[in-house]
Design a protein around this motif. Structure first.
Motif, PDB file in Angstrom:
ATOM      1  N   VAL A   1      35.447  55.261  45.799  1.00 52.76           N
ATOM      2  CA  VAL A   1      35.612  54.154  44.909  1.00 52.76           C
ATOM      3  C   VAL A   1      37.054  53.824  45.143  1.00 52.76           C
ATOM      4  O   VAL A   1      37.911  54.660  45.562  1.00 52.76           O
ATOM      5  CB  VAL A   1      35.679  54.674  43.417  1.00 52.76           C
ATOM      6  CG1 VAL A   1      36.470  55.742  43.077  1.00 52.76           C
ATOM      7  CG2 VAL A   1      35.789  53.354  42.499  1.00 52.76           C
ATOM      8  N   THR A   2      37.444  52.425  45.375  1.00 51.91           N
ATOM      9  CA  THR A   2      38.780  51.964  45.584  1.00 51.91           C
ATOM     10  C   THR A   2      38.761  50.851  44.316  1.00 51.91           C
ATOM     11  O   THR A   2      37.995  49.793  44.092  1.00 51.91           O
ATOM     12  CB  THR A   2      38.835  51.310  47.028  1.00 51.91           C
ATOM     13  OG1 THR A   2      37.951  50.104  46.957  1.00 51.91           O
ATOM     14  CG2 THR A   2      38.993  52.562  47.886  1.00 51.91           C
ATOM     15  N   SER A   3      39.959  50.899  43.619  1.00 55.30           N
ATOM     16  CA  SER A   3      40.121  49.595  42.753  1.00 55.30           C
ATOM     17  C   SER A   3      41.667  49.417  42.332  1.00 55.30           C
ATOM     18  O   SER A   3      42.520  50.171  42.832  1.00 55.30           O
ATOM     19  CB  SER A   3      39.545  50.203  41.474  1.00 55.30           C
ATOM     20  OG  SER A   3      39.593  49.385  40.257  1.00 55.30           O
ATOM     21  N   ALA A   4      41.771  48.462  41.433  1.00 55.56           N
ATOM     22  CA  ALA A   4      43.180  48.016  41.127  1.00 55.56           C
ATOM     23  C   ALA A   4      43.275  47.343  39.716  1.00 55.56           C
ATOM     24  O   ALA A   4      42.141  46.562  39.856  1.00 55.56           O
ATOM     25  CB  ALA A   4      43.933  47.157  42.037  1.00 55.56           C
ATOM     26  N   LEU A   5      43.982  47.519  38.900  1.00 54.56           N
ATOM     27  CA  LEU A   5      43.959  46.731  37.665  1.00 54.56           C
ATOM     28  C   LEU A   5      43.930  45.464  37.577  1.00 54.56           C
ATOM     29  O   LEU A   5      44.936  44.807  38.471  1.00 54.56           O
ATOM     30  CB  LEU A   5      45.205  47.465  36.697  1.00 54.56           C
ATOM     31  CG  LEU A   5      44.877  48.880  35.986  1.00 54.56           C
ATOM     32  CD1 LEU A   5      46.150  49.229  35.506  1.00 54.56           C
ATOM     33  CD2 LEU A   5      43.912  49.135  35.144  1.00 54.56           C
ATOM     34  N   GLY A   6      42.948  44.672  37.169  1.00 55.94           N
ATOM     35  CA  GLY A   6      42.840  43.163  37.148  1.00 55.94           C
ATOM     36  C   GLY A   6      42.385  42.697  38.463  1.00 55.94           C
ATOM     37  O   GLY A   6      42.253  41.421  38.752  1.00 55.94           O
ATOM     38  N   LYS A   7      41.919  43.534  39.391  1.00 54.40           N
ATOM     39  CA  LYS A   7      41.580  42.964  40.780  1.00 54.40           C
ATOM     40  C   LYS A   7      40.236  43.417  41.148  1.00 54.40           C
ATOM     41  O   LYS A   7      39.421  43.234  41.986  1.00 54.40           O
ATOM     42  CB  LYS A   7      42.511  43.315  42.022  1.00 54.40           C
ATOM     43  CG  LYS A   7      44.028  42.697  41.652  1.00 54.40           C
ATOM     44  CD  LYS A   7      44.761  43.209  42.889  1.00 54.40           C
ATOM     45  CE  LYS A   7      46.003  42.461  42.709  1.00 54.40           C
ATOM     46  NZ  LYS A   7      47.006  42.945  43.870  1.00 54.40           N
ATOM     47  N   GLY A   8      39.689  44.291  40.308  1.00 48.47           N
ATOM     48  CA  GLY A   8      38.055  44.834  40.557  1.00 48.47           C
ATOM     49  C   GLY A   8      37.804  46.068  41.114  1.00 48.47           C
ATOM     50  O   GLY A   8      38.991  46.630  41.254  1.00 48.47           O
ATOM     51  N   SER A   9      36.713  46.529  41.429  1.00 47.36           N
ATOM     52  CA  SER A   9      36.546  47.725  42.019  1.00 47.36           C
ATOM     53  C   SER A   9      35.426  47.530  43.120  1.00 47.36           C
ATOM     54  O   SER A   9      34.636  46.765  42.933  1.00 47.36           O
ATOM     55  CB  SER A   9      35.825  48.641  40.609  1.00 47.36           C
ATOM     56  OG  SER A   9      36.910  48.854  39.659  1.00 47.36           O
ATOM     57  N   VAL A  10      35.452  48.420  44.089  1.00 47.46           N
ATOM     58  CA  VAL A  10      34.278  48.411  45.108  1.00 47.46           C
ATOM     59  C   VAL A  10      33.975  50.000  45.130  1.00 47.46           C
ATOM     60  O   VAL A  10      34.548  50.931  45.217  1.00 47.46           O
ATOM     61  CB  VAL A  10      35.117  48.239  46.323  1.00 47.46           C
ATOM     62  CG1 VAL A  10      34.083  48.323  47.584  1.00 47.46           C
ATOM     63  CG2 VAL A  10      35.868  46.711  46.368  1.00 47.46           C
ATOM     64  N   PHE A  11      32.585  50.154  44.947  1.00 49.96           N
ATOM     65  CA  PHE A  11      32.096  51.282  44.992  1.00 49.96           C
ATOM     66  C   PHE A  11      30.942  51.432  46.290  1.00 49.96           C
ATOM     67  O   PHE A  11      30.428  50.635  46.685  1.00 49.96           O
ATOM     68  CB  PHE A  11      31.044  51.706  43.927  1.00 49.96           C
ATOM     69  CG  PHE A  11      31.783  51.999  42.662  1.00 49.96           C
ATOM     70  CD1 PHE A  11      31.865  53.525  42.315  1.00 49.96           C
ATOM     71  CD2 PHE A  11      32.214  50.822  41.990  1.00 49.96           C
ATOM     72  CE1 PHE A  11      32.521  53.972  41.274  1.00 49.96           C
ATOM     73  CE2 PHE A  11      32.691  51.452  40.532  1.00 49.96           C
ATOM     74  CZ  PHE A  11      33.002  52.853  40.453  1.00 49.96           C
ATOM     75  N   MET A  12      31.263  52.338  47.224  1.00 51.15           N
ATOM     76  CA  MET A  12      30.802  52.475  48.348  1.00 51.15           C
ATOM     77  C   MET A  12      29.776  53.839  48.535  1.00 51.15           C
ATOM     78  O   MET A  12      30.527  54.831  48.028  1.00 51.15           O
ATOM     79  CB  MET A  12      31.688  52.414  49.623  1.00 51.15           C
ATOM     80  CG  MET A  12      31.126  52.543  50.894  1.00 51.15           C
ATOM     81  SD  MET A  12      32.000  52.303  52.222  1.00 51.15           S
ATOM     82  CE  MET A  12      33.229  53.574  52.133  1.00 51.15           C
TER      83      MET A  12
END
Length: 367
Positions: A341-352
Motif C-alpha cells: 500500500v502507498t498513500s498520502a492524506l488527501g491524495k488517495g491510496s494505491v493497493f497492489m
C-alpha cells in the motif's frame, strides 16, 4: 568437482570440548598421583622405607608428586569456580525464569557476562523466545479487547431499539425504522463473526482444497458488478483495464480479496471521483492494482493498516470492523503473494497485490 570440495573441515573446538578435555586431563593426572602415593605406601609396608633413603631421586619424586597433587587441587578449584559462575548459575537463573514464564510472566530477560559460547547462545534464544511470547500475549489481549468492543457496540444498539419497540404508542413508521436498524446491527455482528472465524481458520490451516483454473479478470469483473450499487450511489467512475489471464489457485479465497479491496476503495473515495482497477501479466507473476483518489492515509495508519481491528478513520467505523484488510493479507500470504500500500492524506491510496505464478503440478497445497 572442485579440488576444494573434498577437503573435510574439522568442527571448531568449542568451550564444551575444552571443558571436557580439561576434566579428562586432570582426572588422569589425579589418578596417576594417587597411584604413585599408593605405590609408596605399599613399599613402606614391604619394609622399603622410601622416605629414609638418601637417594635424591626418591626425594625429588616425592616432592614432585606432592607439588603435582597441590597443583591439581588448585586448578580443579579454578575449573569448578569457572563452571559454577559461567555455567551452573546461568542455568539456575534460566530455570527460575522458565518457571516465571510458565506462570504467565513473559517480561523475563536474562543477562550473561560469561565467555561460554553455548550458554550465551542459549540465553540469547531464551530471551528471544520470551519476547515473542510477550508479543503474542499482547496481541491476544488486544484481540480479546477489540472483539469484546466490536460485539458490545451493536448488541447495545439492538437492546436499545428492542426497548424502544416495546412502546405501545410507537408509530408504524418508527417501528419499521427501528427494525431496520436492528437488522443492520445483526448483519454487522454476523459479518464480524464470519471474518473472525475465517481469519482463525486460515491462520491455523496449512492445506487447502485443490486449486482450480479460472479467468482472474472475469473474477474481478464479477466483484465489480456485485458492488455496483455502492459505487453507483456515490457516482464513482471506474477506470478498468484487465488483461485476459488464466489463474490456478484458491478461487473463493481470492474473490474475498477483490471484494474487500474494491469495497474499501469505494468507502474511502469521495463522491464523483474515480477508481482505477488494473490487472497485468508478467512471465513470473500477475499484478492487481486498485487506486483511488479519496481521503488517503497517514504514515502511521499505513504501518498498521493490515492489523486486526485497526481502523485509521474512526469516523467511518460503523461501515466496517477493521478485519477486511487483515483477512486480505492472510489470504494473499497463504497464496505465497504480497500486498503493498502507498498513500498520502488527501491524495488517495494505491493497493497492489502481487501473486507469483506457480507450476500447476505443485499447487495442490498452499502453506
Amino acid at each position: 568437482m572442485s579440488r576444494f570440495s573434498k577437503k573435510k573441515l574439522s568442527p571448531p573446538k568449542t568451550h564444551a570440548f575444552r571443558i571436557k578435555f580439561v576434566f579428562l586431563f586432570f582426572a588422569i593426572l589425579s589418578a596417576s598421583t594417587l597411584l604413585i602415593f599408593a605405590t609408596l605406601i605399599l613399599l613402606e609396608r614391604q619394609g622399603i622405607h622410601v622416605f629414609q633413603l638418601k637417594n635424591k631421586f626418591f626425594y625429588s619424586f616425592v616432592l614432585g608428586s606432592f607439588i603435582l597433587t597441590v597443583l591439581c587441587v588448585v586448578i580443579s578449584f579454578f575449573v569448578a569456580y569457572f563452571l559454577m559462575n559461567m555455567v551452573i548459575k546461568p542455568l539456575d537463573k534460566m530455570s527460575d525464569a522458565s518457571k516465571k514464564i510458565a506462570k504467565g510472566d513473559y517480561n523475563v530477560q536474562l543477562k550473561y557476562h560469561g565467555t561460554v559460547r553455548e550458554i550465551e547462545t542459549t540465553i540469547h534464544n531464551f530471551n528471544h523466545m520470551a519476547k515473542e511470547l510477550n508479543s503474542v500475549e499482547m496481541i491476544r489481549k488486544d484481540f480479546i479487547a477489540n472483539v469484546s468492543h466490536e460485539f458490545k457496540t451493536p448488541l447495545s444498539s439492538i437492546m436499545g431499539y428492542v426497548t424502544l419497540l416495546q412502546d405501545s404508542e410507537l408509530s408504524e413508521e418508527k417501528k419499521r425504522g427501528y427494525i431496520q436498524k436492528i437488522f443492520f446491527n445483526i448483519y454487522k455482528l454476523n459479518d464480524l463473526t464470519d471474518n473472525i472465524l475465517q481469519i482463525s481458520k486460515l491462520e491455523s490451516q496449512n492445506h487447502f482444497s485443490n486449486p482450480v483454473t479460472y479467468r482472474l479478470d472475469e473474477q474481478i469483473r464479477e466483484a465489480i458488478v456485485i458492488l455496483e450499487p455502492k459505487w453507483s450511489e456515490k457516482h464513482i467512475e471506474l477506470d478498468i483495464e484487465l488483461e485476459k489471464i488464466k489463474w490456478t489457485g484458491q478461487k473463493s479465497l481470492l474473490f474475498q480479496v477483490w471484494m474487500n479491496l474494491i469495497s474499501n476503495a469505494i468507502k474511502f473515495s469521495n463522491s464523483n471521483s474515480k477508481i482505477l482497477i488494473r490487472l497485468s501479466d508478467t512471465p513470473s507473476y500477475v499484478k492487481v492494482t486498485i487506486s483511488d483518489n479519496g481521503i488517503g492515509m497517514s504514515p502511521e495508519t499505513q504501518a498498521h493498516i493490515f492489523e486486526k481491528f485497526y481502523q485509521g478513520d474512526t469516523s467511518r467505523r460503523e461501515q466496517g470492523n477493521g478485519l477486511g484488510l487483515a483477512l486480505c493479507k492472510t489470504i494473499i500470504e497463504k497464496c505465497h503473494g504480497k500486498i503493498y500500500v502507498t498513500s498520502a492524506l488527501g491524495k488517495g491510496s494505491v493497493f497492489m497485490v502481487v501473486l507469483p505464478k506457480v507450476d500447476e503440478s505443485n499447487q495442490s497445497t498452499f502453506t
